[in-house]
Structure formats: C-alpha cells, structure tokens
Scaffold this motif. Structure first.
Motif, mmCIF file in Angstrom:
data_model
loop_
_atom_site.group_PDB
_atom_site.id
_atom_site.type_symbol
_atom_site.label_atom_id
_atom_site.label_comp_id
_atom_site.label_asym_id
_atom_site.label_seq_id
_atom_site.Cartn_x
_atom_site.Cartn_y
_atom_site.Cartn_z
ATOM 1 N N ASN A 29 -87.109 60.972 103.041
ATOM 2 C CA ASN A 29 -85.359 59.457 102.469
ATOM 3 C C ASN A 29 -84.922 61.219 101.564
ATOM 4 O OD1 ASN A 29 -83.238 58.233 102.576
ATOM 5 N ND2 ASN A 29 -85.043 56.855 101.660
ATOM 6 N N MET A 30 -85.894 62.053 100.021
ATOM 7 C CA MET A 30 -85.269 62.391 98.467
ATOM 8 C C MET A 30 -84.418 63.568 99.292
ATOM 9 S SD MET A 30 -85.292 61.811 96.360
ATOM 10 C CE MET A 30 -84.572 62.442 94.252
ATOM 11 N N VAL A 32 -82.304 64.331 101.989
ATOM 12 C CA VAL A 32 -81.337 63.467 102.855
ATOM 13 C C VAL A 32 -80.365 63.238 101.439
ATOM 14 C CG1 VAL A 32 -80.464 61.915 103.678
ATOM 15 C CG2 VAL A 32 -82.201 62.549 104.975
ATOM 16 N N LYS A 33 -81.037 62.556 100.703
ATOM 17 C CA LYS A 33 -80.335 61.889 99.458
ATOM 18 C C LYS A 33 -79.698 63.305 98.914
ATOM 19 C CE LYS A 33 -82.266 57.511 98.556
ATOM 20 N NZ LYS A 33 -83.310 56.532 98.353
ATOM 21 N N LEU A 34 -80.822 64.276 98.710
ATOM 22 C CA LEU A 34 -80.696 65.352 97.873
ATOM 23 C C LEU A 34 -79.253 66.271 98.760
ATOM 24 C CD1 LEU A 34 -84.065 66.858 96.702
ATOM 25 C CD2 LEU A 34 -81.949 65.694 95.100
ATOM 26 N N ILE A 36 -77.194 65.285 100.266
ATOM 27 C CA ILE A 36 -75.934 64.286 100.577
ATOM 28 C C ILE A 36 -75.076 64.596 98.831
ATOM 29 C CG2 ILE A 36 -75.158 62.427 100.318
ATOM 30 C CD1 ILE A 36 -77.193 61.587 102.490
ATOM 31 N N HIS A 37 -75.136 64.589 98.033
ATOM 32 C CA HIS A 37 -75.257 64.937 96.637
ATOM 33 C C HIS A 37 -74.866 66.323 96.428
ATOM 34 C CE1 HIS A 37 -76.045 66.112 92.388
ATOM 35 N NE2 HIS A 37 -75.425 64.415 92.423
#
Length: 53
Positions: A29-30, A32-34, A36-37
């Motif tokens: 999950n982390m 994926v967030k990075l 996307i960021h």
C-alpha cells in the motif's frame, strides 16, 4: 449481434484480468501511495512548464 460479442468477450476479459493479477508483482500500500505521489508531482511539473512556454 453486439450483445453476443459482449457476452463472448467477457470470459476472455476475466481470464486476462486474472492472469494479470497473478503475473504482476503486487506492491504494498505504501509503495502504491509513493508511486501515485511521484506521478502527481511529475504531472504538476510538466503543467508548470506548459505555462512557462
């Protein structure tokens, strides 16, 4: 005719989806967030460059 084609394509799409899910490495999950960021930051930088031109 269109409905028949749609019904025939659906199982193929499900098989492709399942294969992609199995073959592609799953990211945490982390991660994926990075990702996307990073994409958002890159898109904003390109947007700023467009205004500079």
């Amino acid at each position: 005719m269109f409905e028949i084609v749609c019904v025939l394509i659906l199982p193929v799409m499900l098989i492709i989806y399942y294969a992609i899910q199995r073959l592609v490495v799953h990211h945490s999950n982390m991660e994926v967030k990075l990702m996307i960021h990073d994409l958002i930051v890159e898109a904003m930088n390109k947007h700023d460059q467009d205004f500079d031109d």
